[in-house]
Scaffold this motif. Structure first.
Motif, PDB file in Angstrom:
ATOM      1  N   ARG A 263       0.833  -1.207   0.000  1.00 48.18           N
ATOM      2  CA  ARG A 263       0.000   0.000   0.000  1.00 48.18           C
ATOM      3  C   ARG A 263       0.863   1.252   0.000  1.00 48.18           C
ATOM      4  NH1 ARG A 263      -2.799  -1.637   3.884  1.00 48.18           N
ATOM      5  NH2 ARG A 263      -4.410  -2.659   2.611  1.00 48.18           N
ATOM      6  N   GLU A 264       1.916   1.246   0.816  1.00 49.56           N
ATOM      7  CA  GLU A 264       2.789   2.409   0.898  1.00 49.56           C
ATOM      8  C   GLU A 264       3.606   2.584  -0.377  1.00 49.56           C
ATOM      9  OE1 GLU A 264       6.193   4.323   3.875  1.00 49.56           O
ATOM     10  OE2 GLU A 264       5.560   2.232   4.112  1.00 49.56           O
ATOM     11  N   SER A 265       4.121   1.488  -0.923  1.00 52.97           N
ATOM     12  CA  SER A 265       4.983   1.586  -2.096  1.00 52.97           C
ATOM     13  C   SER A 265       4.213   1.978  -3.351  1.00 52.97           C
ATOM     14  CB  SER A 265       5.708   0.258  -2.327  1.00 52.97           C
ATOM     15  OG  SER A 265       4.816  -0.736  -2.779  1.00 52.97           O
ATOM     16  N   THR A 266       2.962   1.542  -3.465  1.00 52.45           N
ATOM     17  CA  THR A 266       2.165   1.863  -4.655  1.00 52.45           C
ATOM     18  C   THR A 266       1.423   3.183  -4.523  1.00 52.45           C
ATOM     19  OG1 THR A 266       0.236   0.660  -3.813  1.00 52.45           O
ATOM     20  CG2 THR A 266       1.808  -0.572  -5.190  1.00 52.45           C
ATOM     21  N   GLY A 267       1.134   3.579  -3.287  1.00 53.50           N
ATOM     22  CA  GLY A 267       0.299   4.755  -3.093  1.00 53.50           C
ATOM     23  C   GLY A 267      -1.153   4.508  -3.423  1.00 53.50           C
ATOM     24  N   ILE A 268      -1.544   3.239  -3.483  1.00 55.51           N
ATOM     25  CA  ILE A 268      -2.923   2.864  -3.823  1.00 55.51           C
ATOM     26  C   ILE A 268      -3.503   2.075  -2.663  1.00 55.51           C
ATOM     27  CG2 ILE A 268      -4.389   1.560  -5.410  1.00 55.51           C
ATOM     28  CD1 ILE A 268      -2.300   2.073  -7.593  1.00 55.51           C
ATOM     29  N   ASP A 269      -4.583   2.562  -2.120  1.00 58.64           N
ATOM     30  CA  ASP A 269      -5.194   1.943  -0.941  1.00 58.64           C
ATOM     31  C   ASP A 269      -6.289   0.972  -1.375  1.00 58.64           C
ATOM     32  OD1 ASP A 269      -6.034   1.254   1.526  1.00 58.64           O
ATOM     33  OD2 ASP A 269      -6.887   3.201   2.082  1.00 58.64           O
ATOM     34  N   LEU A 270      -5.945  -0.299  -1.353  1.00 63.71           N
ATOM     35  CA  LEU A 270      -6.891  -1.361  -1.704  1.00 63.71           C
ATOM     36  C   LEU A 270      -6.749  -2.485  -0.685  1.00 63.71           C
ATOM     37  CD1 LEU A 270      -6.436  -1.699  -5.589  1.00 63.71           C
ATOM     38  CD2 LEU A 270      -8.439  -0.790  -4.406  1.00 63.71           C
ATOM     39  N   PRO A 271      -7.732  -3.364  -0.593  1.00 66.48           N
ATOM     40  CA  PRO A 271      -7.547  -4.562   0.254  1.00 66.48           C
ATOM     41  C   PRO A 271      -6.625  -5.550  -0.461  1.00 66.48           C
ATOM     42  CG  PRO A 271      -9.715  -4.590  -0.778  1.00 66.48           C
ATOM     43  CD  PRO A 271      -9.113  -3.258  -1.118  1.00 66.48           C
ATOM     44  N   TYR A 272      -5.438  -5.781   0.102  1.00 69.66           N
ATOM     45  CA  TYR A 272      -4.459  -6.680  -0.501  1.00 69.66           C
ATOM     46  C   TYR A 272      -4.466  -8.003   0.258  1.00 69.66           C
ATOM     47  CZ  TYR A 272      -2.727  -2.476  -2.819  1.00 69.66           C
ATOM     48  OH  TYR A 272      -2.622  -1.339  -3.585  1.00 69.66           O
ATOM     49  N   GLU A 273      -4.741  -9.081  -0.463  1.00 65.87           N
ATOM     50  CA  GLU A 273      -4.742 -10.421   0.135  1.00 65.87           C
ATOM     51  C   GLU A 273      -3.415 -11.094  -0.161  1.00 65.87           C
ATOM     52  OE1 GLU A 273      -6.964 -14.785  -0.336  1.00 65.87           O
ATOM     53  OE2 GLU A 273      -7.625 -13.062  -1.549  1.00 65.87           O
ATOM     54  N   ILE A 274      -2.613 -11.318   0.856  1.00 70.35           N
ATOM     55  CA  ILE A 274      -1.288 -11.916   0.671  1.00 70.35           C
ATOM     56  C   ILE A 274      -1.448 -13.429   0.514  1.00 70.35           C
ATOM     57  CG2 ILE A 274       1.013 -12.169   1.620  1.00 70.35           C
ATOM     58  CD1 ILE A 274       0.143  -9.281   0.888  1.00 70.35           C
ATOM     59  N   LEU A 275      -0.932 -13.955  -0.598  1.00 72.68           N
ATOM     60  CA  LEU A 275      -1.011 -15.392  -0.870  1.00 72.68           C
ATOM     61  C   LEU A 275       0.269 -16.117  -0.464  1.00 72.68           C
ATOM     62  CD1 LEU A 275      -2.701 -15.231  -4.396  1.00 72.68           C
ATOM     63  CD2 LEU A 275      -3.799 -15.442  -2.150  1.00 72.68           C
ATOM     64  N   SER A 276       1.410 -15.470  -0.628  1.00 72.67           N
ATOM     65  CA  SER A 276       2.683 -16.069  -0.207  1.00 72.67           C
ATOM     66  C   SER A 276       3.723 -14.976  -0.069  1.00 72.67           C
ATOM     67  CB  SER A 276       3.163 -17.130  -1.204  1.00 72.67           C
ATOM     68  OG  SER A 276       3.484 -16.532  -2.449  1.00 72.67           O
ATOM     69  N   SER A 277       4.719 -15.234   0.760  1.00 72.12           N
ATOM     70  CA  SER A 277       5.812 -14.283   0.976  1.00 72.12           C
ATOM     71  C   SER A 277       7.091 -15.075   1.209  1.00 72.12           C
ATOM     72  CB  SER A 277       5.515 -13.381   2.181  1.00 72.12           C
ATOM     73  OG  SER A 277       6.604 -12.518   2.440  1.00 72.12           O
ATOM     74  N   ASP A 278       8.069 -14.915   0.307  1.00 75.59           N
ATOM     75  CA  ASP A 278       9.298 -15.695   0.377  1.00 75.59           C
ATOM     76  C   ASP A 278      10.505 -14.792   0.202  1.00 75.59           C
ATOM     77  OD1 ASP A 278       8.101 -18.455   0.405  1.00 75.59           O
ATOM     78  OD2 ASP A 278       7.309 -17.746  -1.500  1.00 75.59           O
ATOM     79  N   GLU A 279      11.465 -14.935   1.100  1.00 74.53           N
ATOM     80  CA  GLU A 279      12.730 -14.211   0.953  1.00 74.53           C
ATOM     81  C   GLU A 279      13.636 -14.977  -0.003  1.00 74.53           C
ATOM     82  OE1 GLU A 279      16.532 -12.609   3.622  1.00 74.53           O
ATOM     83  OE2 GLU A 279      14.824 -13.583   4.609  1.00 74.53           O
TER      84      GLU A 279
END
Length: 553
Positions: A263-279
């Motif tokens: 949300r911060e990086s895009t500047g677009i406020d939407l509901p974001y559903e995180i499906l996966s997060s991998d380093e």
């Protein structure tokens, strides 16, 4: 009693699948095992380049990959550089990775922006149709023991725990960056680990495509202090990827804070559903050896690239193709010992070139384009954005216009290729792909008058290209030599228009992988002694055991 196969492949990612298909297409029996319960679901690479799609064309499945494209092959393969997805535009690079579907004289298949899991699905489904290919999932490698005649392999069914004894001719480790077969080969990775820390986050965001004004693109590079990153659509149902780059030590992204960062990086406020997060960690690494007797390494098991330029997965597919036809030739009796020796010699040179190119691309990321005032409205901000945009285009064009790297890599030294002392050199502009028919280079592509690609006529073995002015006696002698040796070969005649500017010699011998083995005015039976690997020693051929990597080990 041990089950017997000619080849066992450990790892069913793109490189292992490519090898299985190459062997299966030639009727070689092989077992492909994967420790996971399936393949074709990990959100990794997204670029299938023109060379990989040309291999798919040979296998008859390029159209199937096109059919599963989430957005269609006409979707613009544009790379947009922006301050934020909801912010200012900076630069655009069109036709990234040659994904435009228009016909091109230099290759028969355009690139394609498609998630790797869809490519794996298409390749896996094709492999399953080949009678000589057996696939086993939830099966892991345990141990291997070689002798002069073959390999005894122990596998384990991860579901039941039962051990499976296998007897085979060769084993190939396509088991990725953490390869267990690498230890069997006794290989060590050399280079630089940890060039940068990054994350790959997959999320669902209905309406995000309509919430910005930058138009459709395959990816958007975001240049801002909140989270320098790449973001873009990945699949249907509003699935996107988000890749923050070069993160500082201690900065961790979790499913709990990922949405806020997007949300911060895009500047677009939407509901974001995180499906996966991998380093993941970007590294430039290459193994000091790819083989020990009957055990080989391909793909990420022997080389790792920073994923900028879209090379890693595609290079693994090319490894599978190269080793595949050479193993088949050896097992079918017409390939000599130098053919398998040539695998590491040829592929290592290409890997080193591509790793260097990928590292150059990785050296300049979104992080490097940010400057205070870049997001300021008005004339001063506009001037700064124009200046930054010009710099972006100057620095990053090469990352997305990669035809020289993808098609222009030539095998300079090999025990199975003819040498030419007067061979033409590359143009000083290393970014321009110039087709060449000199030995070691990819055969120049030709569209024939009837609309067919010359590549479609090469077949599974060697192809002898005879110009319109070639001697009939020379052609007949070459065909007789192939028949005497049991080497599969066809002859194709080129018209003057087809040969002009591409094939200057009367005769050109093309290998099963579409690379040039030899060209000349007069045929000699020694050509096959060389190209099929029966000349055991050649003056001037480098010993792979004395590669720079080994010398420094």
């Amino acid at each position: 009693m041990a089950k017997a196969y000619s080849v066992v492949i450990v790892g069913a990612g793109p490189s292992g699948l490519a090898l299985a298909i190459e062997l299966g297409t030639r009727g070689v029996d092989c077992l492909l095992v994967e420790r996971n319960d399936r393949v074709g679901y990990a959100p990794r690479a997204k670029t299938t380049n023109v060379r990989t799609r040309t291999h798919l064309r040979r296998w008859g499945i390029a159209d199937k990959l096109a059919a599963v494209s989430p957005f269609g092959v006409d979707y613009p393969s544009t790379v947009n550089f922006v301050t934020r997805l909801g912010g200012f535009g900076l630069a655009r690079i069109e036709n990234a990775s040659n994904c435009h579907p228009a016909r091109n004289e230099l290759y028969p298949e355009h690139g394609q922006w498609v998630p790797q899991y869809k490519l794996e699905q298409v390749m896996r489904e094709h492999a399953e149709t080949l009678p000589s290919v057996t696939l086993r999932f939830s099966t892991e490698f345990v141990s291997v023991n070689q002798d002069a005649d073959g390999v005894d392999l122990i596998l384990r069914d991860r579901g039941t725990g039962a051990e499976l004894p296998i007897r085979c001719g060769y084993v190939v480790g396509a088991d990725g960056a953490r390869s267990a077969l690498r230890e069997v080969v006794g290989a060590t990775m050399h280079g630089t680990y940890g060039l940068s820390r990054n994350y790959n986050i997959v999320f669902r965001a209905p309406g995000l495509a309509e919430a910005h004004a930058h138009g459709p693109a395959t990816m958007y590079w975001q240049v801002n202090p909140a989270a320098p990153s790449l973001i873009g659509p990945m699949d249907r149902d509003d699935v996107w990827f988000f890749m923050p780059t070069r993160l500082p030590e201690g900065f961790t992204i979790t499913p709990d804070n990922a949405a806020a960062l997007i949300r911060e990086s895009t500047g677009i406020d939407l509901p974001y559903e995180i499906l996966s997060s991998d380093e993941w960690v970007a590294s430039s690494l290459i193994a000091d050896r790819y083989r020990k007797d009957r055990v080989f390494l391909i793909g990420d098991a022997c080389h790792l690239h920073p994923p900028f330029g879209g090379y890693g997965m595609n290079m693994g597919v090319a490894d599978g193709v190269d080793l595949g036809w050479k193993l088949a030739a050896t097992l079918q009796g017409w390939g000599g010992p130098a053919l398998l020796d040539s695998y590491e010699i040829e592929r290592r040179a290409i890997h080193e070139e591509v790793i260097a190119e990928a590292a150059t691309n990785h050296a300049v990321l979104s992080n490097d384009f940010w400057a205070e005032g870049l997001e300021e409205p008005g004339e001063a901000g506009d001037a700064m954005r124009r200046a930054v945009g010009e710099r972006i285009v100057a620095v990053k064009q090469r990352e997305f216009h990669t035809l020289k790297t993808v098609l222009g890599g030539c095998y300079r030294r090999s025990p199975v290729l003819a040498r030419e002392d007067d061979a033409e050199e590359d143009a000083p502009d290393a970014r321009e792909y110039k087709p060449s028919s000199r030995p070691g280079c990819l055969a120049p592509h030709v569209w024939r008058a009837d609309g067919r690609s010359l590549y479609d006529l090469f077949g599974q073995g060697f192809a002898l290209l005879a110009r319109f002015d070639a001697s009939g006696a020379q052609v007949r002698g070459a065909m007789a030599a192939a028949a005497d040796r049991g080497i599969p070969m066809i002859c194709l005649y080129l018209t003057e228009a087809e040969a002009k500017g591409r094939y200057p010699k009367p005769l050109t011998l093309v290998r099963p992988d579409q690379y040039i083995a030899w060209r000349g005015d007069r045929w000699s039976d020694e050509v096959f002694d060389l190209a099929a690997g029966w000349l055991a020693e050649r003056t001037g051929v480098d010993d792979p055991a004395r590669s720079p990597q080994r010398e420094g080990a």
